[in-house]
Design a protein around this motif. Sequence first.
Motif, PDB file in Angstrom:
ATOM      1  N   VAL A 155     -78.878  10.105  52.051  1.00 58.60           N
ATOM      2  CA  VAL A 155     -78.677  10.518  53.497  1.00 58.60           C
ATOM      3  C   VAL A 155     -79.710  10.072  53.492  1.00 58.60           C
ATOM      4  O   VAL A 155     -80.499   9.987  54.091  1.00 58.60           O
ATOM      5  CB  VAL A 155     -78.459  11.657  53.806  1.00 58.60           C
ATOM      6  CG1 VAL A 155     -78.574  12.030  54.552  1.00 58.60           C
ATOM      7  CG2 VAL A 155     -76.960  11.723  53.554  1.00 58.60           C
ATOM      8  N   LEU A 156     -81.268  10.629  52.516  1.00 57.88           N
ATOM      9  CA  LEU A 156     -82.394  10.783  53.366  1.00 57.88           C
ATOM     10  C   LEU A 156     -83.237   9.422  53.171  1.00 57.88           C
ATOM     11  O   LEU A 156     -84.073   9.040  53.958  1.00 57.88           O
ATOM     12  CB  LEU A 156     -83.495  11.575  52.332  1.00 57.88           C
ATOM     13  CG  LEU A 156     -82.986  13.640  52.016  1.00 57.88           C
ATOM     14  CD1 LEU A 156     -83.530  13.863  51.192  1.00 57.88           C
ATOM     15  CD2 LEU A 156     -83.218  13.564  54.417  1.00 57.88           C
ATOM     16  N   ARG A 157     -81.972   8.499  51.891  1.00 60.61           N
ATOM     17  CA  ARG A 157     -83.471   7.231  52.084  1.00 60.61           C
ATOM     18  C   ARG A 157     -82.933   6.470  53.304  1.00 60.61           C
ATOM     19  O   ARG A 157     -83.479   6.320  53.707  1.00 60.61           O
ATOM     20  CB  ARG A 157     -82.749   6.096  50.805  1.00 60.61           C
ATOM     21  CG  ARG A 157     -82.952   5.086  50.391  1.00 60.61           C
ATOM     22  CD  ARG A 157     -82.893   4.408  49.442  1.00 60.61           C
ATOM     23  NE  ARG A 157     -82.743   2.625  49.346  1.00 60.61           N
ATOM     24  CZ  ARG A 157     -82.230   2.276  49.829  1.00 60.61           C
ATOM     25  NH1 ARG A 157     -80.563   2.162  50.375  1.00 60.61           N
ATOM     26  NH2 ARG A 157     -82.804   0.996  50.284  1.00 60.61           N
ATOM     27  N   SER A 158     -81.129   6.505  53.212  1.00 62.37           N
ATOM     28  CA  SER A 158     -80.948   6.032  54.933  1.00 62.37           C
ATOM     29  C   SER A 158     -82.171   6.150  56.185  1.00 62.37           C
ATOM     30  O   SER A 158     -82.280   5.493  56.916  1.00 62.37           O
ATOM     31  CB  SER A 158     -79.634   6.148  55.160  1.00 62.37           C
ATOM     32  OG  SER A 158     -79.874   6.023  56.478  1.00 62.37           O
ATOM     33  N   ALA A 159     -82.826   7.678  56.361  1.00 63.14           N
ATOM     34  CA  ALA A 159     -83.092   8.361  57.463  1.00 63.14           C
ATOM     35  C   ALA A 159     -84.789   7.588  57.263  1.00 63.14           C
ATOM     36  O   ALA A 159     -85.405   7.581  58.333  1.00 63.14           O
ATOM     37  CB  ALA A 159     -82.716   9.461  57.628  1.00 63.14           C
ATOM     38  N   MET A 160     -84.904   7.601  56.271  1.00 60.63           N
ATOM     39  CA  MET A 160     -86.165   7.417  55.738  1.00 60.63           C
ATOM     40  C   MET A 160     -86.815   5.966  56.453  1.00 60.63           C
ATOM     41  O   MET A 160     -87.702   5.181  56.941  1.00 60.63           O
ATOM     42  CB  MET A 160     -87.222   7.565  55.048  1.00 60.63           C
ATOM     43  CG  MET A 160     -87.354   9.348  54.536  1.00 60.63           C
ATOM     44  SD  MET A 160     -87.505   9.470  52.986  1.00 60.63           S
ATOM     45  CE  MET A 160     -87.418  11.251  52.899  1.00 60.63           C
ATOM     46  N   ARG A 161     -85.721   4.822  55.955  1.00 61.81           N
ATOM     47  CA  ARG A 161     -85.554   3.194  56.242  1.00 61.81           C
ATOM     48  C   ARG A 161     -85.932   3.167  57.280  1.00 61.81           C
ATOM     49  O   ARG A 161     -86.347   2.088  57.695  1.00 61.81           O
ATOM     50  CB  ARG A 161     -84.636   2.987  55.350  1.00 61.81           C
ATOM     51  CG  ARG A 161     -85.020   2.742  54.488  1.00 61.81           C
ATOM     52  CD  ARG A 161     -83.467   1.724  53.510  1.00 61.81           C
ATOM     53  NE  ARG A 161     -83.095   0.288  53.705  1.00 61.81           N
ATOM     54  CZ  ARG A 161     -83.940  -0.246  53.348  1.00 61.81           C
ATOM     55  NH1 ARG A 161     -84.175   0.132  52.677  1.00 61.81           N
ATOM     56  NH2 ARG A 161     -83.630  -1.445  53.992  1.00 61.81           N
ATOM     57  N   SER A 162     -85.357   3.919  58.351  1.00 61.17           N
ATOM     58  CA  SER A 162     -85.482   3.979  59.820  1.00 61.17           C
ATOM     59  C   SER A 162     -86.498   4.696  60.409  1.00 61.17           C
ATOM     60  O   SER A 162     -86.776   3.853  62.496  1.00 61.17           O
ATOM     61  CB  SER A 162     -84.034   4.613  60.466  1.00 61.17           C
ATOM     62  OG  SER A 162     -83.884   5.866  60.306  1.00 61.17           O
ATOM     63  N   ILE A 163     -87.591   5.298  59.638  1.00 62.65           N
ATOM     64  CA  ILE A 163     -88.542   5.436  60.445  1.00 62.65           C
ATOM     65  C   ILE A 163     -89.135   3.994  60.721  1.00 62.65           C
ATOM     66  O   ILE A 163     -89.975   2.733  60.643  1.00 62.65           O
ATOM     67  CB  ILE A 163     -89.485   5.890  59.691  1.00 62.65           C
ATOM     68  CG1 ILE A 163     -89.209   7.224  59.501  1.00 62.65           C
ATOM     69  CG2 ILE A 163     -91.082   6.721  59.714  1.00 62.65           C
ATOM     70  CD1 ILE A 163     -89.714   8.156  58.351  1.00 62.65           C
ATOM     71  N   PRO A 164     -89.331   3.997  62.366  1.00 61.99           N
ATOM     72  CA  PRO A 164     -91.130   2.706  62.739  1.00 61.99           C
ATOM     73  C   PRO A 164     -92.121   2.026  61.365  1.00 61.99           C
ATOM     74  O   PRO A 164     -93.197   2.942  61.749  1.00 61.99           O
ATOM     75  CB  PRO A 164     -91.189   2.776  64.071  1.00 61.99           C
ATOM     76  CG  PRO A 164     -89.663   3.912  64.359  1.00 61.99           C
ATOM     77  CD  PRO A 164     -89.320   5.016  63.130  1.00 61.99           C
ATOM     78  N   PRO A 165     -92.589   1.425  61.289  1.00 63.44           N
ATOM     79  CA  PRO A 165     -93.333   0.307  60.060  1.00 63.44           C
ATOM     80  C   PRO A 165     -94.597   1.005  60.773  1.00 63.44           C
ATOM     81  O   PRO A 165     -95.660   1.960  60.813  1.00 63.44           O
ATOM     82  CB  PRO A 165     -93.048  -0.548  59.995  1.00 63.44           C
ATOM     83  CG  PRO A 165     -91.860  -0.741  60.139  1.00 63.44           C
ATOM     84  CD  PRO A 165     -91.344   0.174  61.251  1.00 63.44           C
ATOM     85  N   GLU A 166     -94.299   1.012  62.805  1.00 69.15           N
ATOM     86  CA  GLU A 166     -95.284   1.739  63.315  1.00 69.15           C
ATOM     87  C   GLU A 166     -96.361   2.087  62.820  1.00 69.15           C
ATOM     88  O   GLU A 166     -97.726   3.046  63.274  1.00 69.15           O
ATOM     89  CB  GLU A 166     -95.658   0.857  64.399  1.00 69.15           C
ATOM     90  CG  GLU A 166     -94.975  -0.509  64.682  1.00 69.15           C
ATOM     91  CD  GLU A 166     -94.091  -0.592  64.788  1.00 69.15           C
ATOM     92  OE1 GLU A 166     -92.942  -0.002  64.227  1.00 69.15           O
ATOM     93  OE2 GLU A 166     -93.558  -2.190  64.875  1.00 69.15           O
ATOM     94  N   ILE A 167     -95.494   3.889  63.294  1.00 63.75           N
ATOM     95  CA  ILE A 167     -95.941   5.133  63.014  1.00 63.75           C
ATOM     96  C   ILE A 167     -96.328   4.892  61.188  1.00 63.75           C
ATOM     97  O   ILE A 167     -97.736   5.209  61.206  1.00 63.75           O
ATOM     98  CB  ILE A 167     -94.570   6.714  62.978  1.00 63.75           C
ATOM     99  CG1 ILE A 167     -94.171   5.769  64.519  1.00 63.75           C
ATOM    100  CG2 ILE A 167     -95.073   7.120  62.443  1.00 63.75           C
ATOM    101  CD1 ILE A 167     -92.582   6.812  64.823  1.00 63.75           C
ATOM    102  N   VAL A 168     -96.243   4.884  60.847  1.00 69.32           N
ATOM    103  CA  VAL A 168     -96.302   5.046  58.980  1.00 69.32           C
ATOM    104  C   VAL A 168     -97.927   4.529  58.931  1.00 69.32           C
ATOM    105  O   VAL A 168     -99.094   4.687  58.468  1.00 69.32           O
ATOM    106  CB  VAL A 168     -95.362   4.214  58.232  1.00 69.32           C
ATOM    107  CG1 VAL A 168     -95.892   4.274  56.715  1.00 69.32           C
ATOM    108  CG2 VAL A 168     -93.858   5.047  58.231  1.00 69.32           C
ATOM    109  N   GLU A 169     -98.064   2.607  59.503  1.00 64.03           N
ATOM    110  CA  GLU A 169     -98.885   2.292  59.353  1.00 64.03           C
ATOM    111  C   GLU A 169    -100.709   3.123  59.989  1.00 64.03           C
ATOM    112  O   GLU A 169    -101.402   3.234  60.134  1.00 64.03           O
ATOM    113  CB  GLU A 169     -99.224   1.013  60.090  1.00 64.03           C
ATOM    114  CG  GLU A 169     -97.988   0.126  59.177  1.00 64.03           C
ATOM    115  CD  GLU A 169     -98.991   0.371  57.567  1.00 64.03           C
ATOM    116  OE1 GLU A 169    -100.426  -0.682  57.779  1.00 64.03           O
ATOM    117  OE2 GLU A 169     -97.957   0.170  57.112  1.00 64.03           O
TER     118      GLU A 169
END
Length: 273
Positions: A155-169
Amino acid sequence: MLPLRPRRSRGLTSTLLAIVLLALMLAPVQWMVSTSLQPANGPRQGAWFPTDPDAGGYATALREQGGHLGTSLIVALGAALLSLALAAPAAHALALRPLRGAGPVLFGVLLLQAVPGITVANALHSAYADAGLLDSHLGLVLADSTAGVPFAILVLRSAMRSIPPEIVEAARLDGSGALRLFRSVVLPLSRNALVTAGVFAFLFAWGDTLFALALTTSDTVRPVTLGVYDYLGAHSTRWDATMATAVLASLPAAVLVVVAQRHIADSTAATVR
């Protein structure tokens, strides 16, 4: 306007079907509540609700099963917290960090969900006997987490993969290290998935009977799923106390699901998208 009539008819049919299915699913709950309020000498046949409700079953259940309910609560909360503590970093690594062998690891997580519980229980009983973890809260927490951790990772992997890469960068450009990024960005954005995974890990542990039966040998640590069997015997059955215990055991899980339903719905919708 004529084309709208078939749609309205289909909508009415679907609503009626849903009501019938809901009534069928709630019928056992109605019977359970009704029986819990019957006199101790047994339920009255054919009564949808007792004309003279008796709360003696609940008094007996609280007096004799209160400690077992407390044990179940401690174990379920512990299993939920441990499952999240282990699954969140693992899901973060599998979702956001380029790791070699991530595919086989995820496949192994999926395989863990298919392992029969009796197999795990038998293996744990031997290991727990050597480690002195039989009849302990910690032992049950660890055992019940074997069901919660794999589900939480998925469940958590699926949610974390949907986080926009721009926010992480953007967070990395602001100087966030790996730990701060995980704590201040990834976890808050995965709140719905965290609640969903925690709720299901709690429910897995709360309703567990197999591990409780295999890893406890006395009344020292006895979850309510086993305590209810104290009322079931070959020659007598205390239906009022049995059903009262079942009602009391159902309340924490029902309240938790109702409180967290919005987070669960949002997490499910995000996963589907």
